[in-house]
Design a protein around this motif. Structure first.
Motif, PDB file in Angstrom:
ATOM      1  N   ARG A  48      12.959  -1.645   0.576  1.00 33.37           N
ATOM      2  CA  ARG A  48      12.057  -2.580   1.353  1.00 33.37           C
ATOM      3  C   ARG A  48      10.987  -2.928   0.659  1.00 33.37           C
ATOM      4  O   ARG A  48      10.516  -2.341  -0.169  1.00 33.37           O
ATOM      5  CB  ARG A  48      11.875  -1.589   2.627  1.00 33.37           C
ATOM      6  CG  ARG A  48      13.175  -1.084   3.341  1.00 33.37           C
ATOM      7  CD  ARG A  48      12.713   0.130   4.154  1.00 33.37           C
ATOM      8  NE  ARG A  48      11.469  -0.365   5.182  1.00 33.37           N
ATOM      9  CZ  ARG A  48      11.027   0.776   5.926  1.00 33.37           C
ATOM     10  NH1 ARG A  48      11.175   2.097   5.713  1.00 33.37           N
ATOM     11  NH2 ARG A  48       9.893   0.200   6.512  1.00 33.37           N
ATOM     12  N   ALA A  49      10.471  -4.100   1.369  1.00 32.84           N
ATOM     13  CA  ALA A  49       9.047  -4.680   0.686  1.00 32.84           C
ATOM     14  C   ALA A  49       8.000  -3.786   1.093  1.00 32.84           C
ATOM     15  O   ALA A  49       7.766  -3.148   1.950  1.00 32.84           O
ATOM     16  CB  ALA A  49       8.895  -6.048   1.344  1.00 32.84           C
ATOM     17  N   GLN A  50       7.301  -3.530  -0.104  1.00 30.35           N
ATOM     18  CA  GLN A  50       5.771  -2.903   0.243  1.00 30.35           C
ATOM     19  C   GLN A  50       5.003  -4.098   1.154  1.00 30.35           C
ATOM     20  O   GLN A  50       5.072  -5.233   0.834  1.00 30.35           O
ATOM     21  CB  GLN A  50       5.178  -2.851  -1.150  1.00 30.35           C
ATOM     22  CG  GLN A  50       5.785  -1.556  -1.797  1.00 30.35           C
ATOM     23  CD  GLN A  50       5.332  -0.163  -1.083  1.00 30.35           C
ATOM     24  OE1 GLN A  50       4.653  -0.227   0.022  1.00 30.35           O
ATOM     25  NE2 GLN A  50       5.442   0.891  -1.779  1.00 30.35           N
ATOM     26  N   LYS A  51       4.249  -3.431   1.822  1.00 29.39           N
ATOM     27  CA  LYS A  51       3.319  -4.238   2.855  1.00 29.39           C
ATOM     28  C   LYS A  51       2.010  -3.704   2.950  1.00 29.39           C
ATOM     29  O   LYS A  51       1.984  -2.382   2.618  1.00 29.39           O
ATOM     30  CB  LYS A  51       3.993  -4.286   4.212  1.00 29.39           C
ATOM     31  CG  LYS A  51       5.383  -5.017   4.145  1.00 29.39           C
ATOM     32  CD  LYS A  51       5.683  -5.271   5.719  1.00 29.39           C
ATOM     33  CE  LYS A  51       7.092  -6.210   5.363  1.00 29.39           C
ATOM     34  NZ  LYS A  51       7.247  -6.729   7.019  1.00 29.39           N
ATOM     35  N   GLY A  52       1.120  -4.301   3.392  1.00 33.50           N
ATOM     36  CA  GLY A  52      -0.045  -3.795   3.628  1.00 33.50           C
ATOM     37  C   GLY A  52      -0.927  -4.591   4.679  1.00 33.50           C
ATOM     38  O   GLY A  52      -0.486  -5.691   5.222  1.00 33.50           O
ATOM     39  N   ILE A  53      -2.205  -4.280   5.059  1.00 32.89           N
ATOM     40  CA  ILE A  53      -2.958  -4.976   6.057  1.00 32.89           C
ATOM     41  C   ILE A  53      -4.236  -4.635   5.957  1.00 32.89           C
ATOM     42  O   ILE A  53      -4.597  -3.437   5.722  1.00 32.89           O
ATOM     43  CB  ILE A  53      -2.212  -4.743   7.533  1.00 32.89           C
ATOM     44  CG1 ILE A  53      -2.762  -5.778   8.526  1.00 32.89           C
ATOM     45  CG2 ILE A  53      -2.551  -3.566   7.851  1.00 32.89           C
ATOM     46  CD1 ILE A  53      -2.256  -6.038   9.904  1.00 32.89           C
TER      47      ILE A  53
ATOM     48  N   GLY B  13       4.100  -1.319  12.232  1.00 33.23           N
ATOM     49  CA  GLY B  13       4.169  -1.227  10.696  1.00 33.23           C
ATOM     50  C   GLY B  13       5.096  -2.145   9.961  1.00 33.23           C
ATOM     51  O   GLY B  13       4.958  -2.256   8.722  1.00 33.23           O
ATOM     52  N   TRP B  14       6.241  -2.670  10.597  1.00 33.83           N
ATOM     53  CA  TRP B  14       7.303  -3.635  10.343  1.00 33.83           C
ATOM     54  C   TRP B  14       6.815  -4.971  10.560  1.00 33.83           C
ATOM     55  O   TRP B  14       7.524  -5.816  10.017  1.00 33.83           O
ATOM     56  CB  TRP B  14       8.589  -3.103  10.805  1.00 33.83           C
ATOM     57  CG  TRP B  14       8.854  -1.764  10.914  1.00 33.83           C
ATOM     58  CD1 TRP B  14       8.464  -0.853   9.872  1.00 33.83           C
ATOM     59  CD2 TRP B  14       9.675  -0.955  11.623  1.00 33.83           C
ATOM     60  NE1 TRP B  14       8.911   0.339  10.295  1.00 33.83           N
ATOM     61  CE2 TRP B  14       9.939   0.163  11.293  1.00 33.83           C
ATOM     62  CE3 TRP B  14      10.623  -1.610  13.033  1.00 33.83           C
ATOM     63  CZ2 TRP B  14      10.806   1.103  12.162  1.00 33.83           C
ATOM     64  CZ3 TRP B  14      11.506  -0.564  13.597  1.00 33.83           C
ATOM     65  CH2 TRP B  14      11.398   0.725  13.270  1.00 33.83           C
TER      66      TRP B  14
ATOM     67  N   PHE C 236     -10.354   0.230   1.172  1.00 32.33           N
ATOM     68  CA  PHE C 236      -9.012  -1.011   1.466  1.00 32.33           C
ATOM     69  C   PHE C 236      -9.160  -1.657   0.269  1.00 32.33           C
ATOM     70  O   PHE C 236      -8.654  -2.941   0.439  1.00 32.33           O
ATOM     71  CB  PHE C 236      -9.570  -1.639   2.758  1.00 32.33           C
ATOM     72  CG  PHE C 236      -9.118  -0.662   4.056  1.00 32.33           C
ATOM     73  CD1 PHE C 236      -8.091  -0.721   4.655  1.00 32.33           C
ATOM     74  CD2 PHE C 236     -10.369  -0.088   4.651  1.00 32.33           C
ATOM     75  CE1 PHE C 236      -7.676  -0.007   5.793  1.00 32.33           C
ATOM     76  CE2 PHE C 236      -9.877   0.703   5.759  1.00 32.33           C
ATOM     77  CZ  PHE C 236      -8.777   0.682   6.367  1.00 32.33           C
TER      78      PHE C 236
ATOM     79  N   ARG D 216      -3.666  -3.363  -2.568  1.00 38.48           N
ATOM     80  CA  ARG D 216      -2.622  -3.925  -1.847  1.00 38.48           C
ATOM     81  C   ARG D 216      -1.688  -3.505  -2.451  1.00 38.48           C
ATOM     82  O   ARG D 216      -1.150  -4.254  -3.685  1.00 38.48           O
ATOM     83  CB  ARG D 216      -3.000  -5.256  -1.429  1.00 38.48           C
ATOM     84  CG  ARG D 216      -1.784  -5.879  -0.546  1.00 38.48           C
ATOM     85  CD  ARG D 216      -1.807  -5.407   0.986  1.00 38.48           C
ATOM     86  NE  ARG D 216      -2.972  -5.764   1.756  1.00 38.48           N
ATOM     87  CZ  ARG D 216      -2.973  -6.900   2.634  1.00 38.48           C
ATOM     88  NH1 ARG D 216      -1.936  -7.357   2.980  1.00 38.48           N
ATOM     89  NH2 ARG D 216      -4.085  -6.910   3.373  1.00 38.48           N
ATOM     90  N   ALA D 217      -0.434  -2.873  -2.195  1.00 40.37           N
ATOM     91  CA  ALA D 217       0.977  -2.616  -2.688  1.00 40.37           C
ATOM     92  C   ALA D 217       1.634  -3.825  -2.817  1.00 40.37           C
ATOM     93  O   ALA D 217       1.600  -4.713  -1.697  1.00 40.37           O
ATOM     94  CB  ALA D 217       1.672  -1.386  -2.101  1.00 40.37           C
ATOM     95  N   SER D 218       2.253  -4.138  -3.877  1.00 38.82           N
ATOM     96  CA  SER D 218       3.205  -5.100  -3.634  1.00 38.82           C
ATOM     97  C   SER D 218       4.637  -4.605  -4.297  1.00 38.82           C
ATOM     98  O   SER D 218       4.710  -3.382  -4.540  1.00 38.82           O
ATOM     99  CB  SER D 218       2.866  -6.435  -4.534  1.00 38.82           C
ATOM    100  OG  SER D 218       2.603  -5.844  -5.816  1.00 38.82           O
ATOM    101  N   GLY D 219       5.499  -5.449  -4.512  1.00 36.72           N
ATOM    102  CA  GLY D 219       7.026  -4.874  -4.930  1.00 36.72           C
ATOM    103  C   GLY D 219       7.727  -4.463  -3.799  1.00 36.72           C
ATOM    104  O   GLY D 219       7.654  -4.613  -2.776  1.00 36.72           O
TER     105      GLY D 219
ATOM    106  N   TYR E 199      -0.928   3.524   5.082  1.00 39.64           N
ATOM    107  CA  TYR E 199      -1.400   2.483   4.252  1.00 39.64           C
ATOM    108  C   TYR E 199      -0.474   1.349   3.777  1.00 39.64           C
ATOM    109  O   TYR E 199      -1.116   0.199   3.917  1.00 39.64           O
ATOM    110  CB  TYR E 199      -2.096   3.173   3.200  1.00 39.64           C
ATOM    111  CG  TYR E 199      -3.109   2.191   2.398  1.00 39.64           C
ATOM    112  CD1 TYR E 199      -4.637   2.244   2.879  1.00 39.64           C
ATOM    113  CD2 TYR E 199      -2.695   1.236   1.454  1.00 39.64           C
ATOM    114  CE1 TYR E 199      -5.350   1.198   2.259  1.00 39.64           C
ATOM    115  CE2 TYR E 199      -3.719   0.425   0.851  1.00 39.64           C
ATOM    116  CZ  TYR E 199      -5.013   0.325   1.209  1.00 39.64           C
ATOM    117  OH  TYR E 199      -5.876  -0.475   0.538  1.00 39.64           O
ATOM    118  N   ASP E 200       0.535   1.661   3.458  1.00 44.15           N
ATOM    119  CA  ASP E 200       1.534   0.567   3.050  1.00 44.15           C
ATOM    120  C   ASP E 200       2.487   0.099   4.116  1.00 44.15           C
ATOM    121  O   ASP E 200       3.606   0.151   3.989  1.00 44.15           O
ATOM    122  CB  ASP E 200       2.316   0.989   1.958  1.00 44.15           C
ATOM    123  CG  ASP E 200       1.539   1.253   0.528  1.00 44.15           C
ATOM    124  OD1 ASP E 200       0.323   0.765   0.323  1.00 44.15           O
ATOM    125  OD2 ASP E 200       2.036   1.784  -0.649  1.00 44.15           O
ATOM    126  N   SER E 201       1.615  -0.297   5.167  1.00 40.71           N
ATOM    127  CA  SER E 201       2.636  -0.734   6.278  1.00 40.71           C
ATOM    128  C   SER E 201       1.912  -1.861   6.886  1.00 40.71           C
ATOM    129  O   SER E 201       0.645  -2.192   6.433  1.00 40.71           O
ATOM    130  CB  SER E 201       2.790   0.181   7.189  1.00 40.71           C
ATOM    131  OG  SER E 201       1.698   0.380   8.227  1.00 40.71           O
TER     132      SER E 201
END
Lengths: 514, 514
Positions: free
Chosen positions: A36-41, A223-224, B25, B28-31, B356-358
């Protein structure tokens, strides 16, 4: 090459290498699922966007990408057309439409197929879109049809990569928690889309009822969810059922339902704790009603039933005849209300009930299941996708998943539909292989798969009208009228996947009728 | 290299390259996340195994592999010791123990660390195991400590690959659906382990109460579960709370709680719909009780609160003062009962509340949060891991996640513990950086982070005893008695991760005290 049900499967179609069907449980995946893709906010970042157009901008949706949708509003859906219209306005081309299912309400898509906005479709096509594609609609590549569990599997396996998931949500908060059982227009659980929300690179929740945080249950999680859009209309729950939610009044169909219930009662499975799959459609509803009476009479309680939930199933829950309903898709307002109120009515997702690449589907715990078909053949294969006129008019739904799972799968079909035969030498399309179909119940008798000799003996001993399938076929054929036979072209317009991702059949273009 | 809170972080520890903390903060994770294992099952395959030893055989657990556990029974847990004993019997060596948290009940592990059965630990170590490791216990590599959200993130990111997850389940069916709120010994939701169940190569559900299929809610799902084992004992819910569930009677602590509630009331956040994080511990309970009274008085309803659920929070739900409780961890029997009965009491997992990675944690929607600390320093940094004697005695829990998320994070600490100072120049270990801590409430006054000038002014205007942190510190120091100062060796015994996977601090071996 021929697959395990004797269908000719090309090695490559539309640039895609096909794996031929080898048997209902022949394969075992290894290795890894998709990542799955890594995400952040940011902590204070908000997700609410003013329009679908803004969502297209924000997600960076581009030519050739894949967009996904759920079908929980069925023929009442209002989101697919809105989003594809917006894509057309933006000048996007060659999108892959990965909806769980399309319905007659999606007929406006034909224009977008013709103009090239939509280049590919993966998912069920009920009605006009299927008919159009069958007759050489302008899709770049063949459509791919999967069962509920098969679609979930395909996303997890990475067979289909979703760029942007659009999720119609009867209730959502501005942070992207969403569900289908509350709000102004509840359609039942939207958990079909939870695999989309988790695996899509980006997820857009679209709601007509923005609720205070936190909106729950969390069928779709914050989160998604990348963005949230509020719109006037996402769908009309009144068109979920499309009139299939009345118990049939046809004497023929009532007889089929009666016989199907009798088969269960005579079978070894009808003991306390037995489990079954209900469903919509006039025959299924009547079967469930009859079965309820029999359970009452025998003092039997069912451990669990799998929906599509209807008021008939809910009634059994309320009467204590069914301990738990596992629900992936609600078909009426009583079922949706029950999901809000009844502890024993539990939402599941297709991953839970039907995923081949998992350590177990709920369907594998089923004793009995009742399913329909457009055709069955002497090998007990069932077709639910095409009609005998060759047109692709229906999706697979949970047919394969339930048939593969249940200890006793019962297909309920009339021996004739109008003047057309239903039992044929060779189904137009194999959706579900005969190896997982145990009993075919018709108004002219009951046929038992030769592999289930013991079951056959029990039904005979119970005095049920057990006959050879061929005998019923011949009897019906005497009453049929010759109909136009489809003339198929070479071009493959759709691929029918078995639930493990192998190909059980392909559907060819209909050139005309002879 | 020095990280953003001025701590010296080596580039490599135990063969692992460390990324230094850059700010709460900053990253920011990617990939892509880690890819889960593909799985399958035969239709009639059963999962029930007769013993933990049989589960070790079935999973093929081998030297050097990683085993994981949840800590929902806390000091009542009975599973970790049983499994590690079984591993020792099997002659396994150098296992990595990836429990969410260990407690005094896990003291028997020391023997398995010394003998080399356990070679590494990642997870919180409360009490004797931490003390042992601090003083040069024989772990091959330093321990790694993560917050609730940080652990979830690490599994999803692939930082930690779990070979076999062992999940203590107060109720489970033989197909591997499991939950913590029903059964003979309910411990509250076991959703901490749901990331383990999803990402582990193999998952073993261990229950002392095997229920008919389908056991629900599905905190752990059948599709993730490879095997099920029934044992006599998985844990004692009576030891979840370890006596922390009484409102404090200490006048000092009651004063702190009163001031913390007053800070909320005086803050801009105390309006209808405000949200807060409750928690266990005598001061938090008193704060929640005071806050409830203030909400009653002001006619305010809280939109949501995040647990650890206790009867004090449940009481606010029942009185209509809190609309929804989001629950990751239940601390008493009333909270567990409420989870079974109250629609507004909703189970979440750490991925939902803290990842965090959401695309968003529930903690980011919090207005106010109350947290403790073993030490705070003049930069407003908080330490919850080590004591001033240098020993690693506590986990991070949700401290980082809640502090980072809440708009106003309040640390409640006495100015002195016994004769030891709590406010120091430089905390022994930085768990949570001052940039996400807004207010420190002590029995000797309230200090506001200089970055929150407006908030400070409001508290002053409300007549609250706002002081400089340094002033409170000096006042307390006049009353302290000199204690042994730890003499640290060079060897790093633990790494403290910030919730994004960067390293906020390291803990060194304690050689003695001077």
């Amino acid at each position: 090459m021929k697959n395990a049900v004797g269908r000719e499967i090309p090695e490559v179609v539309g640039g895609r290498t096909l794996r031929p069907f080898e048997g209902a449980f022949a394969t075992r995946a290894s290795g890894r699922k998709a990542a799955r893709a890594q995400k952040g906010i940011g902590r204070d970042e908000e997700k609410l966007l003013p329009s679908l157009d803004a969502a297209l901008e924000a997600t960076g949706l581009a030519d050739g990408m894949t967009i996904s949708f759920h079908h929980c509003f069925r023929d009442g859906d209002a989101l697919v057309n809105q989003v594809v219209d917006a894509c057309a306005r933006k000048g996007l081309r060659d999108l892959r439409l990965f909806a769980t299912a399309l319905f007659p309400v999606h007929k406006p898509l034909l224009e977008h197929i013709e103009s090239g906005v939509i280049g590919r479709i993966e998912g069920s096509m009920n009605g006009p879109v299927g008919a159009f594609v069958s007759q050489g609609g302008m899709l770049r590549d063949p459509a791919v049809l999967r069962s509920h569990g098969g679609r979930w599997r395909a996303v997890e396996a990475g067979d289909v990569h979703i760029d942007v998931a659009f999720i119609a949500a009867p209730q959502a908060d501005a942070y992207g928690n969403a569900n289908g059982i509350h709000g102004k227009t509840p359609c039942g659980p939207i958990t079909f889309a939870s695999v989309d929300a988790q695996y899509a690179d980006q997820t857009v929740v679209v709601t007509n009822d923005l609720a205070p945080y936190p909106a729950h249950p969390f069928e779709i999680q914050q989160g998604w969810t990348d963005y949230v859009v509020e719109v006037d209309e996402i769908g009309d729950p009144g068109n979920i059922a499309s009139g299939t939610l009345q118990i049939t009044r046809s004497p023929t169909r009532l007889r089929i339902a009666r016989l199907a219930a009798d088969v269960v009662v005579a079978s070894p499975y009808f003991v306390d704790g037995f489990s079954f799959q209900g469903g919509a459609g006039g025959v299924s509803l009547a079967t469930v009603a009859y079965l309820g009476e029999e359970m009452e009479r025998a003092g039997i309680v069912s451990s669990f039933a799998i929906g599509g939930g209807t008021r008939f199933l809910i009634d059994l829950l309320h009467r204590g005849r069914v301990r738990t309903i596992l629900e992936g898709q609600a078909f009426d307002i009583e079922a949706i209300r029950s999901l809000r109120e009844d502890d024993g009515h539990v939402t599941i997702d297709p991953g839970h009930y039907a995923n081949y690449d998992s350590r177990g589907s709920s369907t594998y715990r089923l004793d009995a299941a009742f399913l329909g078909a457009t055709e069955v053949d002497l090998e007990f294969n069932a077709n639910v996708n095409t009609h005998s006129d060759g047109l692709l008019l229906h999706g697979i739904g949970g047919h394969q998943d339930v048939a593969a799972g249940a200890s006793m799968t019962i297909i309920t079909v009339p021996a004739l539909r109008g003047r057309l035969p239903v039992i044929v030498d060779r189904v137009t399309t194999v959706t579900t292989p005969g190896e997982v179909i145990d009993v075919i119940v018709t108004d002219r008798g009951i046929a038992v798969n030769p592999a289930r000799e013991e079951l056959r003996d029990r039904l005979v001993a119970a005095g049920l009208p057990v006959r050879e399938l061929e005998e019923i076929k011949k009897e019906a054929e005497a009453l049929t009228q010759p109909a136009g036979v489809p003339v198929f072209g070479d071009e493959i317009i759709a691929v029918i996947e078995w639930r493990d991702g192998t190909v059980i059949d392909v559907v060819r273009k209909v050139e005309g009728w002879a």
